[in-house]
Design a protein around this motif. Structure first.
Motif, PDB file in Angstrom:
ATOM      1  N   ALA A   1      -4.268   5.098  10.857  1.00  0.00           N
ATOM      2  CA  ALA A   1      -2.959   4.851   9.898  1.00  0.00           C
ATOM      3  C   ALA A   1      -3.148   4.976   8.437  1.00  0.00           C
ATOM      4  O   ALA A   1      -4.070   4.515   7.939  1.00  0.00           O
ATOM      5  CB  ALA A   1      -1.914   4.031  10.289  1.00  0.00           C
ATOM      6  N   PHE A   2      -2.029   5.370   7.583  1.00  0.00           N
ATOM      7  CA  PHE A   2      -2.458   5.766   6.331  1.00  0.00           C
ATOM      8  C   PHE A   2      -1.282   5.104   5.434  1.00  0.00           C
ATOM      9  O   PHE A   2      -0.352   5.201   5.900  1.00  0.00           O
ATOM     10  CB  PHE A   2      -2.834   7.010   5.805  1.00  0.00           C
ATOM     11  N   THR A   3      -1.412   4.584   4.259  1.00  0.00           N
ATOM     12  CA  THR A   3      -0.546   4.471   3.227  1.00  0.00           C
ATOM     13  C   THR A   3      -0.490   5.397   2.263  1.00  0.00           C
ATOM     14  O   THR A   3      -1.550   5.884   2.069  1.00  0.00           O
ATOM     15  CB  THR A   3      -0.904   3.052   2.540  1.00  0.00           C
ATOM     16  N   SER A   4       0.662   5.718   1.766  1.00  0.00           N
ATOM     17  CA  SER A   4       0.744   6.980   0.494  1.00  0.00           C
ATOM     18  C   SER A   4       1.888   6.644  -0.200  1.00  0.00           C
ATOM     19  O   SER A   4       2.557   5.748   0.159  1.00  0.00           O
ATOM     20  CB  SER A   4       0.882   8.138   1.324  1.00  0.00           C
ATOM     21  N   SER A   5       1.755   7.298  -1.419  1.00  0.00           N
ATOM     22  CA  SER A   5       2.586   7.359  -2.426  1.00  0.00           C
ATOM     23  C   SER A   5       2.883   8.572  -3.261  1.00  0.00           C
ATOM     24  O   SER A   5       2.023   9.348  -3.264  1.00  0.00           O
ATOM     25  CB  SER A   5       2.444   5.834  -3.327  1.00  0.00           C
ATOM     26  N   ASP A   6       3.875   8.767  -3.847  1.00  0.00           N
ATOM     27  CA  ASP A   6       4.174   9.884  -4.588  1.00  0.00           C
ATOM     28  C   ASP A   6       4.163   9.177  -6.139  1.00  0.00           C
ATOM     29  O   ASP A   6       4.450  10.209  -7.059  1.00  0.00           O
ATOM     30  CB  ASP A   6       5.216  10.681  -4.138  1.00  0.00           C
TER      31      ASP A   6
END
Length: 938
Positions: free
Chosen positions: A589-594
């Motif tokens: 599982a990953f955390t991400s942001s733009d």
């Protein structure tokens, strides 16, 4: 003229109003009741996983956001309507006459407007609340923002990373909501101006001047200008996320003109709002509204003109010099955003000699070269291990296990139950919900293990599961949760469940786990039946009792998404056999942001992101569905914030059982994204980056389309158990090679490490730029250009079968690169491919054989490459398996060997001349000679 009828609301038919009220109440009860049932079942489900507090926290956040924004929207809009109506009440027309049945009926305007405004305000408030409710993670992260601990600070505004990841997205969301309210308010004010202004025009049509009511519009216009000022101010920070042709982030023009200019525009908008507010307080005039927007419009035009001048006449002629510091910012922060601060670079000589491959020192690598293409293995397992048509192997996973004291790379496949494949006559509620509830067992085989018939050498197989390795057993083979378990089932019923086929009968079982929701008494069963649309079956089934359980959300992705929808998940979970013999699934599982400052955006599925971390490993027990989230990256600020929101949902990585911990691996999704980014951002020199002097792309290979046609496609990450150059022991790594842009030769490769203290780090090996290193397409061309190989493949394709080429593997060994490609033969009427050739190559040498050992002997031991086992090595192969290196010394075999050698020479000559028919006859003679040799050896 007929007398008009006044029809105030008080004279409306009471019966009609009563019916409408009853219908509205019933609709509300049905909707809210259905929602309440769904929430109740969700609460039971979360509670069955010991995550009841997660449910309540999520529910409170969602409905808290909905209530706050829906209530605020309604109060603002309806309150504004009442205020504008009161201000314009003297000018509102008293009524409007319409014809009904030929008779004029006079409707009162003010009550009708109030009713319309009430309905619209409620509808807009509900829609706004629902929209903001979907954005609850953004607001929750802002509310629970962890304290900054130093670290990354953007080079333009000096703001910490938390501001961009948590604060700014919340500001953007709230400012967008305020802008929507401001626009609606202005539209409402314009409506009242038109209505009341028209009334004044009619009342004073003979007058030369008619004054329009501008006060309400002035107030709403001031609100709109203030909101726009906020948006423009926030837009200054958004400049750090903009992607440009060459690089991303703030440019020279932005830093020297645009950022200051937009601040001036924002101040001008505030000034305009003050002018509009003063206009409302004094005698309002329309021209002052025009004057209110003029300062901002003038400032905006000036800023754009100055920006164009600086960009065109100052930056463009000297772009590299002007933009160099900003390119450096983009390089540094993009590398941080995608985790390249955890990448170590080394030089790799990519030598071409056999000695450089060092086979004697790289036995762990050579003995674990994957010769089973996963597509071919999947097709084979579906033929030899599905046993029944309703079983399926949806995927093949690659892992490492200790077998007889040695770590080996193996391939695993879970045998899942696919209810869609049940015979149509068996498709009924009892079979689908009570009997056929789970899959059974797994298969395991070495990545290069083949039987003499070209089939996989299975370590785990059959039903019940049989093992050929001591200590490697499956104690709980039932798979109730997996990739194909898309239906909800009831277990612990009086109806026995199908376990696996056993001769003329079937093995039956009953669920012994604690997973799922207890059905309990009749009332709970009715509620669950309503939620599951099983109202006609479940409450009246004699097989279901109060001890029975509902297993829902059995699909792995549905399960984890329901628990933590704010994470991004690896699309390919993999099955793991624990030390206790239980089966578990692991999902990355990953955390991400733009909104990472100065980082370039890349596509992830359908989203654009500029930050990503593999922060969590999710473990799902295949039997009872227990789902545990382990945090593996404690430095990730996003997962730190979510841990503050849901402290019971996440556990430390140190709490993962050791039997599972040794099977975690570097995720494929992350490596593919990092490889795409690294192709550009391995260049840390701004000048080289600007010129794109050394642009890389992921290497391409020849693959097979769904229609069986050869296509060129990007290589996929390959898991390898190998000894990395310069290291002492073997590791389980994931590798991917690079080529220069628009070229086919290799330039480097990246490896994601999975074992021990090196987990989560990467290593990149750069090849010399002064020599040509063959890429996959070039090696494929060498295979096609080999006369013997090409002729044999053509011949096989003409004999009622077709050739299936596996993935070409590029594996570093010693100081050289080893290329390996398995070639399978598949009959036209059978979907089961069998290994027939193994092709191995170094930079300047290509060898092949019917087995891996014979190909190794040809490559490293001096033996002649052959399609059969007739060719023998001229000398022992140092470090290679002994069976491939020991020649037959018996003198009485010389005649047979000579005969086989002559047949082989004739076959190769005829193949090279294109006489495939005669070559086929020689091939049969060669096979007979080989059979004689095998008989004599026995």
């Amino acid at each position: 003229m007929p007398e008009s009828i006044d029809w105030p609301p008080t004279q409306a038919p009471r019966r009609r109003r009563r019916v409408l009220l009853i219908l509205a109440v019933l609709a509300g009860i049905v909707f809210s009741g259905r929602t309440a049932l769904s929430y109740y079942v969700d609460l039971l489900w979360f509670g069955s996983l010991s995550y009841g507090d997660v449910f309540w926290k999520t529910l409170s956040l969602q409905w808290g956001v909905f209530t706050a924004f829906a209530a605020a929207t309604f109060l603002i809009l309806y309150g504004l309507f009442l205020a504008l109506k009161r201000a314009h009440l003297p000018d509102l027309p008293s009524g409007h006459t319409i014809l009904i049945g030929g008779r004029p009926v006079k409707l009162p305007v003010e009550p009708v407007l109030r009713l319309i405004a009430l309905g619209l305000s409620l509808a807009i408030a509900a829609a706004t609340g629902a929209g903001m409710m979907a954005e609850w993670p953004t607001l929750a992260l802002f509310w629970y923002t962890p304290r900054p601990t130093g670290g990354v600070v953007d080079p333009i505004f000096g703001k910490p990373l938390n501001f961009f990841l948590f604060t700014l997205p919340a500001w953007q969301l709230v400012s967008g909501w305020l802008l929507m309210l401001a626009v609606i308010a202005c539209i409402l004010a314009v409506f009242f101006v038109l209505v009341t202004g028209g009334s004044r025009v009619l009342a004073g049509r003979l007058s030369r001047h008619v004054t329009l009511p501008w006060r309400g519009l002035s107030i709403t216009f001031a609100f709109l200008l203030l909101t726009l000022a906020m948006r423009v101010y926030i837009g200054r920070f958004e400049r750090l996320f903009e992607d440009h042709t060459i690089f991303g982030g703030v440019t020279y023009t932005d830093a020297h003109v645009t950022l200051t200019g937009t601040l001036v525009v924002s101040a001008a908008l505030v000034l305009g709002a003050v002018i509009a507010a003063v206009n409302a307080a004094r005698v309002p005039r329309g021209r002052w509204l025009v004057a209110a927007i003029l300062p901002a419009a003038v400032c905006y035009i000036v800023v754009q003109a100055v920006g164009w001048y600086v960009s065109s006449l100052i930056v463009k002629p000297n772009e590299l010099v002007r933009e160099q510091p900003y390119i450096a910012h983009n390089i540094d922060l993009t590398r941080q955003a995608y985790g390249f601060d955890r990448v170590v670079q080394h030089e790799f000589p990519a030598e071409t000699t056999v000695e450089a491959a060092e086979p004697q020192n790289n036995q762990a690598t050579l003995q674990n070269i994957r010769l089973w293409d996963w597509h071919a293995l999947q097709d084979t397992l579906r033929q030899i291990q599905e046993i029944r048509t309703y079983y399926d192997f949806p995927d093949i996973d690659i892992d490492r296990y200790e077998i007889d004291g040695t770590t080996r790379e193996v391939m695993l496949a879970a045998r899942e139950l696919n209810v869609d494949k049940l015979p149509e006559s068996s498709r009924n509620w009892i079979n689908e919900k009570l009997i056929y509830t789970h899959g059974y067992g797994i298969t395991m085989n070495p990545v290069n293990g083949f039987t003499p018939e070209g089939l996989p050498t299975l370590i785990l197989s059959n039903m019940p599961v049989q093992s050929t390795v001591r200590g490697l057993t499956v104690t709980r083979p039932e798979i109730y949760f997996g990739e194909l378990t898309n239906t909800d089932v009831y277990v612990k019923t009086r109806q026995k469940e199908f376990n696996y086929p056993q001769g003329a009968s079937n093995s039956l079982t009953s669920y012994e786990g604690t997973g799922g929701i207890p059905l309990g008494g009749f009332l709970r069963r009715m509620v669950i039946a309503l939620d599951q649309s099983d109202l006609a079956k479940l409450p009246f089934s004699d097989d279901v009792n109060k001890e029975s359980r509902l297993l829902m959300r059995r699909n792995l992705r549905d399960r984890v998404t329901a628990l933590a929808p704010f994470l991004t998940y690896e699309p390919d979970p993999y099955i793991v056999l624990g030390d206790d013999g239980r089966l578990s699934w692991i999902m990355d599982a990953f955390t991400s942001s733009d909104s990472y400052p100065y980082s370039t955006h890349y596509s992830l599925d359908r989203d654009l992101i500029n930050y990503m971390r593999n922060s969590v490993k999710v473990v799902i027990d295949a039997y009872d569905g227990t789902t545990t989230f382990y945090v593996f990256d404690t430095e990730d600020p996003i997962i730190a914030a979510y841990r503050r929101i849901f402290p019971s949902l996440f556990k430390d990585a140190s709490m993962m059982p050791a039997g599972l911990r040794k099977h975690v691996r570097y995720p494929e999704l992350l490596l593919k994204l990092q490889a795409e980014v690294y192709g550009l951002y391995h260049m840390t020199n701004p000048e080289a980056f600007y010129n794109r002097d050394d642009l890389w792309t992921v290497a391409t290979e020849v693959g097979m389309s769904e229609g069986g046609q050869q296509v060129t496609q990007a290589m996929q990450p390959n898991f390898v158990l190998m000894k990395l150059p310069g290291e002492t022991g073997e590791e389980f790594v994931e590798i991917l090679p690079f080529t220069p842009a628009n070229r086919n030769n290799l330039i480097g490769w990246i490896a994601g490490r999975s074992d021990g203290a090196q987990y989560g780090t990467s290593v990149v090996y750069n090849f010399p730029k002064t020599k040509l290193v063959d890429g996959p397409l070039q090696v494929e061309a060498r295979i096609d250009q080999n006369a013997q190989l090409s002729g044999q493949l053509t011949l096989w394709n003409q004999q009622g079968s077709h050739v299936r080429r596996g993935a070409l593997l590029v594996i570093p060994t010693g100081r050289a690169l080893l290329y390996a490609e398995p070639i399978y033969l598949q009959a036209e009427r059978s979907p089961m491919p069998e290994l027939r050739l193994v092709v191995l190559a170094l930079q300047d040498r290509l060898a092949y054989g019917p087995t891996f050992e014979s190909a190794m002997a040809a490559l490293f031991g001096g033996a002649v490459s052959s399609m059969t086992t007739a060719a023998l090595p001229a000398e022992p192969v140092r470090g290679a398996p002994s069976s491939a290196a020991s020649p037959q010394p018996a003198a009485d075999l010389n005649a047979l060997i000579a005969e086989a050698a002559k047949d082989l020479a004739d076959y190769q000559r005829l193949t090279a001349e294109g006489k495939l028919g005669e070559a086929g006859q020689k091939l049969e003679e060669l096979k007979r000679a080989v059979d004689k040799l095998n008989t004599r050896k026995k």
